[in-house]
Scaffold this motif. Structure first.
Motif, PDB file in Angstrom:
ATOM      1  N   GLN A  33       0.834  -1.210   0.000  1.00 39.17           N
ATOM      2  CA  GLN A  33       0.000   0.000   0.000  1.00 39.17           C
ATOM      3  C   GLN A  33       0.866   1.256   0.000  1.00 39.17           C
ATOM      4  OE1 GLN A  33      -3.049  -0.115  -0.819  1.00 39.17           O
ATOM      5  NE2 GLN A  33      -3.071  -2.355  -0.715  1.00 39.17           N
TER       6      GLN A  33
ATOM      7  N   THR B  85      -3.443  -7.358   7.524  1.00 38.12           N
ATOM      8  CA  THR B  85      -2.579  -7.917   6.473  1.00 38.12           C
ATOM      9  C   THR B  85      -2.454  -9.425   6.683  1.00 38.12           C
ATOM     10  OG1 THR B  85      -0.532  -7.799   7.749  1.00 38.12           O
ATOM     11  CG2 THR B  85      -1.152  -5.808   6.545  1.00 38.12           C
TER      12      THR B  85
ATOM     13  N   GLU C  92      -3.860   0.643   4.100  1.00 37.96           N
ATOM     14  CA  GLU C  92      -3.896   1.926   3.373  1.00 37.96           C
ATOM     15  C   GLU C  92      -3.770   3.105   4.339  1.00 37.96           C
ATOM     16  OE1 GLU C  92      -6.009  -0.560   3.064  1.00 37.96           O
ATOM     17  OE2 GLU C  92      -6.332  -1.010   0.929  1.00 37.96           O
TER      18      GLU C  92
ATOM     19  N   ALA D  89      -0.215   3.500   5.148  1.00 38.91           N
ATOM     20  CA  ALA D  89       0.463   4.028   3.952  1.00 38.91           C
ATOM     21  C   ALA D  89       0.251   5.540   3.804  1.00 38.91           C
ATOM     22  CB  ALA D  89      -0.037   3.304   2.707  1.00 38.91           C
TER      23      ALA D  89
END
Ligand SMILES: NC(=O)c1ccc[n+]([C@@H]2O[C@H](COP(=O)([O-])OP(=O)(O)OC[C@H]3O[C@@H](n4cnc5c(N)ncnc54)[C@H](OP(=O)(O)O)[C@@H]3O)[C@@H](O)[C@H]2O)c1
Length: 262
Positions: free
Chosen positions: A22, A191, A229, A232
């Motif tokens: 990400q 994850t 995300e 990220a």
């Protein structure tokens, strides 16, 4: 906000899956050329294809980052391909944990070898190129376990706490060269690694791992675990021109779990 990232060149370690993937995609969307390093070639190729769909420019290197030769190969290929390196996202990490009473020191060795030593080696290898331009960003992905050890997570925690030490020391060493070194400390994040880590407990308790992850999230002030995300987005800010006055900081993204302040 203009992040000032267009045309910059980045390396993301462990960038084929999870948080690293990400990060690679988020940077590419900002116009960064991204070199992704991990071991498994076909997963790297899938991620590269996704990255190119965003209109970004990418490159992959299939290496084992526990070795100095592997780290050198990633930096050399980035220089050959993109002509320099401005951003390093040190993200790789896959510690195996065990209860402290039966813990083999070998697991701590492995965790340090993959995370601590690769973050240090990669930083040492890219800093000369960043110094040439008097601009650079190094973003380390550590983990909340570094400052919140439990009897079951010492390999992860040992590796993550060293990243906080390295972040501070490196930041002091290169702050005068326009290079900012900072760290993100995620808590439990959605994850493959989170599933692997929780699967032993789920099995022991005869439960579904998805249900366990949901329950662990509900125990947090945030009410859920993090999405990669979200991590990220913070990494992308720390990698940017807009992040101009943070030196050796650690940002906790743990859904409010941490009790200590700051
Ligand atoms: N997920 C969480 O709950 C969580 C929480 C706190 C901190 N973190 C930290 O966040 C980082 C990323 O975690 P994640 O959950 O995104 O992990 P992940 O989904 O398991 O992805 C790990 C990445 O690292 C690569 N990798 C693993 N061993 C490698 C090696 N020896 N050499 C090169 N590449 C290697 C993997 O690809 P290959 O296997 O193909 O090499 C993959 O790209 C880690 O540093 C982790 O400690 C995660």
């Amino acid at each position: 906000m203009d992040l000032g990232l267009r045309g910059k060149r980045a390396i993301v370690t462990g960038g084929s899956r999870g948080i690293g993937k990400q990060c690679a995609l988020a940077l590419a969307r900002e116009g960064v050329h991204v070199c992704i390093a991990a071991r498994t070639e076909d997963i790297l190729n899938q991620t590269l294809a996704e990255l190119e769909q965003t209109g970004g420019k990418g490159h992959t290197v299939a290496v084992d980052l526990t070795t100095q030769a592997g780290c050198k190969k990633v930096v050399q290929e980035t220089i050959d391909r993109f002509g320099g390196v401005d951003i390093l996202v040190n993200n790789v990490g896959a510690a195996r944990n065990a209860d402290i009473l039966g813990l083999s020191p070998k697991l701590i060795d492995e965790a340090l070898s993959l995370k601590t030593y690769s973050y240090l080696r990669m930083s040492q290898l890219v800093i000369p190129y960043m110094r040439e331009n008097q601009w650079g960003r190094i973003v380390n992905v550590a983990g909340a376990a570094g400052t919140s050890p439990t009897r079951g997570n010492i390999p992860t925690g040992a590796a993550n706490i060293t990243i906080l030490n390295i972040t501070r020391a490196l930041s002091d060493a290169v702050a005068g060269d326009g290079i900012l070194v900072n760290t993100v400390c995620p808590g439990l994040t959605n994850t493959g690694r989170a599933r692997t880590q929780q699967s032993a407990r789920a099995k022991r308790e005869g439960r579904d791992v998805e249900e366990l992850l949901q329950e662990l999230g509900q125990e947090l002030p945030a009410g859920r675990i993090a999405e990669p995300e979200e991590v990220a987005n913070v990494v992308t800010f720390l990698a940017s021109e807009a992040c101009s006055y943070m030196f050796g900081s650690a940002l906790y993204m743990d859904g409010g779990k941490r009790r200590a302040t700051p």
